[in-house]
Design an enzyme around this catalytic site. Structure first.
Site, PDB file in Angstrom:
ATOM      1  N   ASP A  90       0.874  -1.177   0.000  1.00  0.00           N
ATOM      2  CA  ASP A  90       0.000   0.000   0.000  1.00  0.00           C
ATOM      3  C   ASP A  90       0.908   1.222   0.000  1.00  0.00           C
ATOM      4  OD1 ASP A  90      -3.197   0.458   1.005  1.00  0.00           O
ATOM      5  OD2 ASP A  90      -1.843   2.176   1.114  1.00  0.00           O
ATOM      6  N   THR A 132      -1.200  15.884 -12.812  1.00  0.00           N
ATOM      7  CA  THR A 132      -2.503  16.004 -13.460  1.00  0.00           C
ATOM      8  C   THR A 132      -2.855  17.430 -13.872  1.00  0.00           C
ATOM      9  OG1 THR A 132      -4.880  15.878 -12.971  1.00  0.00           O
ATOM     10  CG2 THR A 132      -3.434  16.073 -11.091  1.00  0.00           C
ATOM     11  N   GLU A 149      -5.553  18.662 -13.254  1.00  0.00           N
ATOM     12  CA  GLU A 149      -6.327  19.229 -12.140  1.00  0.00           C
ATOM     13  C   GLU A 149      -5.503  20.235 -11.339  1.00  0.00           C
ATOM     14  OE1 GLU A 149      -9.718  18.745 -10.857  1.00  0.00           O
ATOM     15  OE2 GLU A 149      -9.846  18.278 -12.971  1.00  0.00           O
ATOM     16  N   TYR A 172      -8.429  16.538  -4.193  1.00  0.00           N
ATOM     17  CA  TYR A 172      -7.580  15.732  -5.081  1.00  0.00           C
ATOM     18  C   TYR A 172      -6.494  16.624  -5.703  1.00  0.00           C
ATOM     19  CZ  TYR A 172      -6.153  13.308  -9.383  1.00  0.00           C
ATOM     20  OH  TYR A 172      -5.423  12.743 -10.400  1.00  0.00           O
ATOM     21  N   LYS A 213      -2.458  16.412  -5.171  1.00  0.00           N
ATOM     22  CA  LYS A 213      -1.543  16.236  -6.314  1.00  0.00           C
ATOM     23  C   LYS A 213      -0.559  17.404  -6.411  1.00  0.00           C
ATOM     24  CE  LYS A 213      -2.679  12.365  -8.625  1.00  0.00           C
ATOM     25  NZ  LYS A 213      -1.728  11.283  -8.928  1.00  0.00           N
ATOM     26  N   ARG A 257     -11.573   2.568 -18.440  1.00  0.00           N
ATOM     27  CA  ARG A 257     -11.784   3.675 -17.514  1.00  0.00           C
ATOM     28  C   ARG A 257     -12.778   3.264 -16.424  1.00  0.00           C
ATOM     29  NH1 ARG A 257      -9.757   8.209 -15.176  1.00  0.00           N
ATOM     30  NH2 ARG A 257     -10.340  10.108 -16.265  1.00  0.00           N
TER      31      ARG A 257
HETATM   32  P1  NAP Z   1      -7.356   4.522 -11.446  1.00  0.00           P
HETATM   33  O1  NAP Z   1      -7.897   3.693 -12.556  1.00  0.00           O
HETATM   34  O2  NAP Z   1      -8.286   5.084 -10.430  1.00  0.00           O
HETATM   35  O3  NAP Z   1      -6.252   3.630 -10.690  1.00  0.00           O
HETATM   36  C1  NAP Z   1      -5.735   4.004  -9.457  1.00  0.00           C
HETATM   37  C2  NAP Z   1      -4.824   2.910  -8.958  1.00  0.00           C
HETATM   38  O4  NAP Z   1      -4.295   3.297  -7.681  1.00  0.00           O
HETATM   39  C3  NAP Z   1      -5.531   1.558  -8.734  1.00  0.00           C
HETATM   40  O5  NAP Z   1      -4.658   0.521  -9.118  1.00  0.00           O
HETATM   41  C4  NAP Z   1      -5.731   1.523  -7.230  1.00  0.00           C
HETATM   42  O6  NAP Z   1      -5.776   0.227  -6.700  1.00  0.00           O
HETATM   43  C5  NAP Z   1      -4.440   2.200  -6.781  1.00  0.00           C
HETATM   44  N1  NAP Z   1      -4.496   2.668  -5.400  1.00  0.00           N
HETATM   45  C6  NAP Z   1      -5.436   3.452  -4.824  1.00  0.00           C
HETATM   46  N2  NAP Z   1      -5.147   3.658  -3.520  1.00  0.00           N
HETATM   47  C7  NAP Z   1      -4.000   2.975  -3.268  1.00  0.00           C
HETATM   48  C8  NAP Z   1      -3.211   2.776  -2.113  1.00  0.00           C
HETATM   49  N3  NAP Z   1      -3.545   3.307  -0.942  1.00  0.00           N
HETATM   50  N4  NAP Z   1      -2.093   2.018  -2.218  1.00  0.00           N
HETATM   51  C9  NAP Z   1      -1.769   1.429  -3.397  1.00  0.00           C
HETATM   52  N5  NAP Z   1      -2.484   1.571  -4.530  1.00  0.00           N
HETATM   53  C10 NAP Z   1      -3.585   2.329  -4.465  1.00  0.00           C
HETATM   54  O7  NAP Z   1      -6.508   5.742 -12.011  1.00  0.00           O
HETATM   55  P2  NAP Z   1      -5.890   5.959 -13.483  1.00  0.00           P
HETATM   56  O8  NAP Z   1      -6.902   6.641 -14.322  1.00  0.00           O
HETATM   57  O9  NAP Z   1      -5.256   4.708 -13.943  1.00  0.00           O
HETATM   58  O10 NAP Z   1      -4.772   7.062 -13.175  1.00  0.00           O
HETATM   59  C11 NAP Z   1      -3.447   6.665 -12.804  1.00  0.00           C
HETATM   60  C12 NAP Z   1      -2.776   7.822 -12.076  1.00  0.00           C
HETATM   61  O11 NAP Z   1      -2.740   8.963 -12.939  1.00  0.00           O
HETATM   62  C13 NAP Z   1      -3.480   8.296 -10.823  1.00  0.00           C
HETATM   63  O12 NAP Z   1      -2.496   8.733  -9.929  1.00  0.00           O
HETATM   64  C14 NAP Z   1      -4.314   9.469 -11.284  1.00  0.00           C
HETATM   65  O13 NAP Z   1      -4.567  10.357 -10.217  1.00  0.00           O
HETATM   66  C15 NAP Z   1      -3.391  10.062 -12.316  1.00  0.00           C
HETATM   67  N6  NAP Z   1      -4.014  10.791 -13.414  1.00  0.00           N
HETATM   68  C16 NAP Z   1      -5.019  10.220 -14.133  1.00  0.00           C
HETATM   69  C17 NAP Z   1      -5.557  10.905 -15.210  1.00  0.00           C
HETATM   70  C18 NAP Z   1      -6.642  10.288 -16.060  1.00  0.00           C
HETATM   71  O14 NAP Z   1      -7.280  11.037 -16.809  1.00  0.00           O
HETATM   72  N7  NAP Z   1      -6.832   8.977 -16.011  1.00  0.00           N
HETATM   73  C19 NAP Z   1      -5.068  12.177 -15.548  1.00  0.00           C
HETATM   74  C20 NAP Z   1      -4.025  12.709 -14.795  1.00  0.00           C
HETATM   75  C21 NAP Z   1      -3.493  12.009 -13.744  1.00  0.00           C
HETATM   76  P3  NAP Z   1      -7.159  -0.572  -6.454  1.00  0.00           P
HETATM   77  O15 NAP Z   1      -7.434  -1.307  -7.733  1.00  0.00           O
HETATM   78  O16 NAP Z   1      -6.786  -1.452  -5.328  1.00  0.00           O
HETATM   79  O17 NAP Z   1      -8.211   0.445  -6.109  1.00  0.00           O
HETATM   80  O1  F7E Z   2     -15.244  14.497 -14.618  1.00  0.00           O
HETATM   81  C1  F7E Z   2     -18.304  16.449 -15.056  1.00  0.00           C
HETATM   82  C2  F7E Z   2     -17.437  16.703 -13.835  1.00  0.00           C
HETATM   83  O2  F7E Z   2     -14.864  12.601 -13.058  1.00  0.00           O
HETATM   84  C3  F7E Z   2     -15.094  15.251 -15.806  1.00  0.00           C
HETATM   85  C4  F7E Z   2      -9.480  11.994 -13.169  1.00  0.00           C
HETATM   86  O3  F7E Z   2      -8.876  10.979 -13.927  1.00  0.00           O
HETATM   87  O4  F7E Z   2      -9.130  13.610 -14.907  1.00  0.00           O
HETATM   88  C5  F7E Z   2     -10.124  13.005 -14.108  1.00  0.00           C
HETATM   89  O5  F7E Z   2     -10.807  13.976 -13.331  1.00  0.00           O
HETATM   90  C6  F7E Z   2     -16.098  16.391 -15.818  1.00  0.00           C
HETATM   91  C7  F7E Z   2     -16.158  17.180 -14.503  1.00  0.00           C
HETATM   92  O6  F7E Z   2     -12.953  13.513 -14.477  1.00  0.00           O
HETATM   93  C8  F7E Z   2     -20.701  13.903 -14.160  1.00  0.00           C
HETATM   94  O7  F7E Z   2     -18.055  17.656 -12.976  1.00  0.00           O
HETATM   95  C9  F7E Z   2     -20.722  15.808 -15.170  1.00  0.00           C
HETATM   96  O8  F7E Z   2     -16.249  18.533 -14.792  1.00  0.00           O
HETATM   97  O9  F7E Z   2     -14.694  12.202 -15.551  1.00  0.00           O
HETATM   98  P1  F7E Z   2     -14.479  13.104 -14.408  1.00  0.00           P
HETATM   99  P2  F7E Z   2     -12.127  14.721 -13.827  1.00  0.00           P
HETATM  100  O10 F7E Z   2     -12.799  15.283 -12.640  1.00  0.00           O
HETATM  101  O11 F7E Z   2     -11.806  15.670 -14.931  1.00  0.00           O
HETATM  102  C10 F7E Z   2      -8.121  14.315 -14.184  1.00  0.00           C
HETATM  103  C11 F7E Z   2      -7.130  14.869 -15.171  1.00  0.00           C
HETATM  104  C12 F7E Z   2      -7.514  13.506 -13.109  1.00  0.00           C
HETATM  105  O12 F7E Z   2      -6.343  13.672 -12.769  1.00  0.00           O
HETATM  106  C13 F7E Z   2      -8.421  12.650 -12.295  1.00  0.00           C
HETATM  107  O13 F7E Z   2      -7.694  11.616 -11.631  1.00  0.00           O
HETATM  108  O14 F7E Z   2     -17.407  15.826 -15.969  1.00  0.00           O
HETATM  109  N1  F7E Z   2     -19.432  15.557 -14.813  1.00  0.00           N
HETATM  110  N2  F7E Z   2     -21.507  14.814 -14.766  1.00  0.00           N
HETATM  111  C14 F7E Z   2     -19.381  14.364 -14.196  1.00  0.00           C
HETATM  112  N3  F7E Z   2     -18.349  13.678 -13.695  1.00  0.00           N
HETATM  113  C15 F7E Z   2     -18.626  12.465 -13.126  1.00  0.00           C
HETATM  114  N4  F7E Z   2     -17.591  11.733 -12.634  1.00  0.00           N
HETATM  115  N5  F7E Z   2     -19.889  11.970 -13.066  1.00  0.00           N
HETATM  116  C16 F7E Z   2     -20.972  12.642 -13.560  1.00  0.00           C
HETATM  117  O15 F7E Z   2     -22.113  12.178 -13.486  1.00  0.00           O
END
Ligand code: NAP
Ligand code: F7E
Length: 338
Positions: free
Chosen positions: A59, A126, A128, A151, A155, A186
Site C-alpha cells: 500500500d 494532473t 487538475e 484531489y 496532487k 476507464r
Molecule cells: P485509477 O484507474 O483510479 O487507478 C488508481 C490505482 O491506484 C488503482 O490501481 C488503485 O488500486 C491504486 N491505489 C489506490 N489507492 C491505493 C493505495 N492506498 N495504495 C496502493 N495503490 C492504491 O486511475 P488511473 O486513471 O489509472 O490514473 C493513474 C494515475 O494517474 C493516478 O495517480 C491518477 O490520479 C493520475 N491521473 C489520471 C488521469 C486520467 O485522466 N486517467 C489524468 C491525470 C493524472 P485498487 O485497484 O486497489 O483500487
Molecule cells: O469528470 C463532469 C465533472 O470525473 C469530468 C481523473 O482521472 O481527470 C479526471 O478527473 C467532468 C467534470 O474527471 C458527471 O463535474 C458531469 O467537470 O470524468 P471526471 P475529472 O474530474 O476531470 C483528471 C485529469 C484527473 O487527474 C483525475 O484523476 O465531468 N461531470 N456529470 C461528471 N463527472 C462524473 N464523474 N460523473 C458525472 O455524473
C-alpha cells in the site's frame, strides 16, 4: 539485462496499459497491489500469467512495505500511479485523499532516496493542478497552478515534493502533467465511461436514461494507451524534466454525450436549462439524459485544454487516437460488454 520497473496503481486503467507496454519492451514488470475482499485484477487479467510480470501486496501509505519492496525488486524505474484518483470522491474523503495521493508520493520518494537514489521516478501529475484559472488556457508546463479540489491539492503536494527530491537529492524524478485520458478500461465513476456504459445499457433495455452533473465542463480527452507511451518516454529522456501530455482539443461533457449517442445512431436534442436541461431522442422524444444536482461538485474546474508542444518537440510524443475514435472505441467495447 532486461530493465526492471515497479508500478504502483498497477490494477488501475493506466497501470494496466503501462504494464502491457513495458512487457512488450521486454521489461520485468512488478506491480504493487492492495489486498481486496474481491478480485480486482480484471484489467490485468491478460498478463497475469506472463513470466515477466509479478505482483506484490502493499500500500502506498505503508513506508516500510515500500522500502522493503524496492530493496527486494531493485527496479531501474518506478511509475507512481497509485492514487485515490476520483475528483468528486475527494470532496467526500479529503484526508484519505491527502494521505494516499499526496503523502504517499513522499513515502515512495523517501524510500527511493534511502534505498537507491539512482532509480528513475515518474509521478502521475494532473491537469487538475491548473484548476481554477481558465483564462490561461491552453495550459502548459509554465501555467500557474490553482487546484480546485482536495484531489488537486493533494496532487499539488505530490508535484512539488517530486520537484524537491529532484533538486535536493539529484534523483531522476519527473512529473507527467497528464490531461484526462480515457479508454474502455476507464473506471465507471468517471463521466466518459458513465456515459458509454449508460448508452450500452439503454440500448440493451437495462436502463432508461443517464443522469449527469455539470454538462458545461470542458475537458481535453485523449486515449490512455497513447499517454502511457508518453510516461515511458519521459523517463527515457536525457534529463529529468516535467511534461504536459494532452491533445490540444477541448470538448464539453454535452458534446461527449452527443458524439457517443451518434455512434449508436441516436441524435440528441437538448431542451431546458440548468438542472431542468434534458437530452431527448430526436426521433422518439424520449428523455435519455437529465441533470441531477447530486453529481455537482462543491467547486468545479470549468475548462481544461492542454498545450503538449514541449512533449511533441522534445520527446517526439503525439497522441494518435482522435476524440471521435476514442468515443467510438469506448462505445463499441461497452455495447459488447452489456
Ligand atoms: P485509477 O484507474 O483510479 O487507478 C488508481 C490505482 O491506484 C488503482 O490501481 C488503485 O488500486 C491504486 N491505489 C489506490 N489507492 C491505493 C493505495 N492506498 N495504495 C496502493 N495503490 C492504491 O486511475 P488511473 O486513471 O489509472 O490514473 C493513474 C494515475 O494517474 C493516478 O495517480 C491518477 O490520479 C493520475 N491521473 C489520471 C488521469 C486520467 O485522466 N486517467 C489524468 C491525470 C493524472 P485498487 O485497484 O486497489 O483500487
Ligand atoms: O469528470 C463532469 C465533472 O470525473 C469530468 C481523473 O482521472 O481527470 C479526471 O478527473 C467532468 C467534470 O474527471 C458527471 O463535474 C458531469 O467537470 O470524468 P471526471 P475529472 O474530474 O476531470 C483528471 C485529469 C484527473 O487527474 C483525475 O484523476 O465531468 N461531470 N456529470 C461528471 N463527472 C462524473 N464523474 N460523473 C458525472 O455524473
Amino acid at each position: 539485462m532486461p530493465k526492471i520497473a515497479l508500478i504502483t496503481g498497477v490494477t488501475g486503467q493506466d497501470g494496466s496499459y503501462l504494464s502491457e507496454l513495458l512487457l512488450s519492451k521486454n521489461y520485468e514488470v512488478h506491480g504493487l497491489i492492495r489486498r481486496h475482499s474481491t478480485i480486482c485484477t480484471e484489467r490485468i487479467s491478460d498478463i497475469l500469467d506472463d513470466k515477466n510480470f509479478f505482483l506484490h501486496y502493499g500500500d502506498i501509505s505503508d513506508s516500510s512495505n515500500l522500502s522493503n519492496l524496492i530493496r527486494e525488486i531493485q527496479p531501474d524505474e518506478i511509475y507512481n500511479l497509485a492514487a485515490q484518483s476520483n475528483v468528486g470522491t475527494s470532496f467526500e474523503v479529503p484526508e484519505y485523499t491527502a494521505e494516499v495521493t499526496g503523502v504517499g508520493t513522499l513515502k515512495l520518494l523517501e524510500a527511493v532516496r534511502q534505498v537507491n537514489p539512482k532509480i528513475k521516478f515518474y509521478q502521475a501529475s494532473t491537469s487538475e493542478l491548473f484548476g481554477g484559472i481558465p483564462e490561461t488556457a491552453p495550459q502548459s508546463e509554465k501555467t500557474p497552478f490553482y487546484p480546485k479540489s482536495p484531489y488537486g491539492a493533494a496532487k499539488l503536494y505530490a508535484y512539488w515534493i517530486t520537484v524537491n527530491y529532484r533538486e535536493s537529492y539529484n534523483i531522476f524524478a519527473c512529473n507527467g502533467i497528464l490531461f484526462n485520458h480515457e479508454s474502455p478500461r476507464r473506471g465507471e465513476d468517471f463521466v466518459t465511461r458513465k456515459i458509454t456504459v449508460g448508452i450500452a445499457k439503454i440500448m440493451a433495455g437495462k436502463q432508461e436514461k443517464i443522469s449527469l452533473g455539470n454538462l458545461n465542463a470542458k475537458r481535453d480527452w485523449g486515449f490512455a494507451g497513447d499517454y502511457v507511451e508518453g510516461m515511458w518516454k519521459i523517463l527515457q529522456h536525457d534529463n529529468p524534466e516535467d511534461f504536459v501530455l494532452a491533445t490540444g482539443e477541448t470538448h464539453t461533457v454535452r458534446e461527449f454525450v452527443e458524439t457517443a449517442f451518434e455512434e449508436v445512431g441516436i441524435k440528441i436534442e437538448w431542451h431546458g436549462e440548468g438542472v431542468d436541461e434534458k437530452g431527448l431522442c430526436s426521433k422518439t422524444g424520449k428523455v435519455l439524459v437529465d441533470v441531477n444536482p447530486q453529481f455537482f461538485r462543491p467547486a468545479e474546474v470549468d475548462l481544461l485544454l492542454g498545450d503538449p508542444s514541449k512533449a511533441e518537440k522534445i520527446l517526439n510524443w503525439k497522441r494518435k487516437i482522435s476524440f471521435k475514435n476514442l468515443v467510438k472505441m469506448m462505445i463499441e467495447s461497452d455495447l459488447k460488454k452489456f
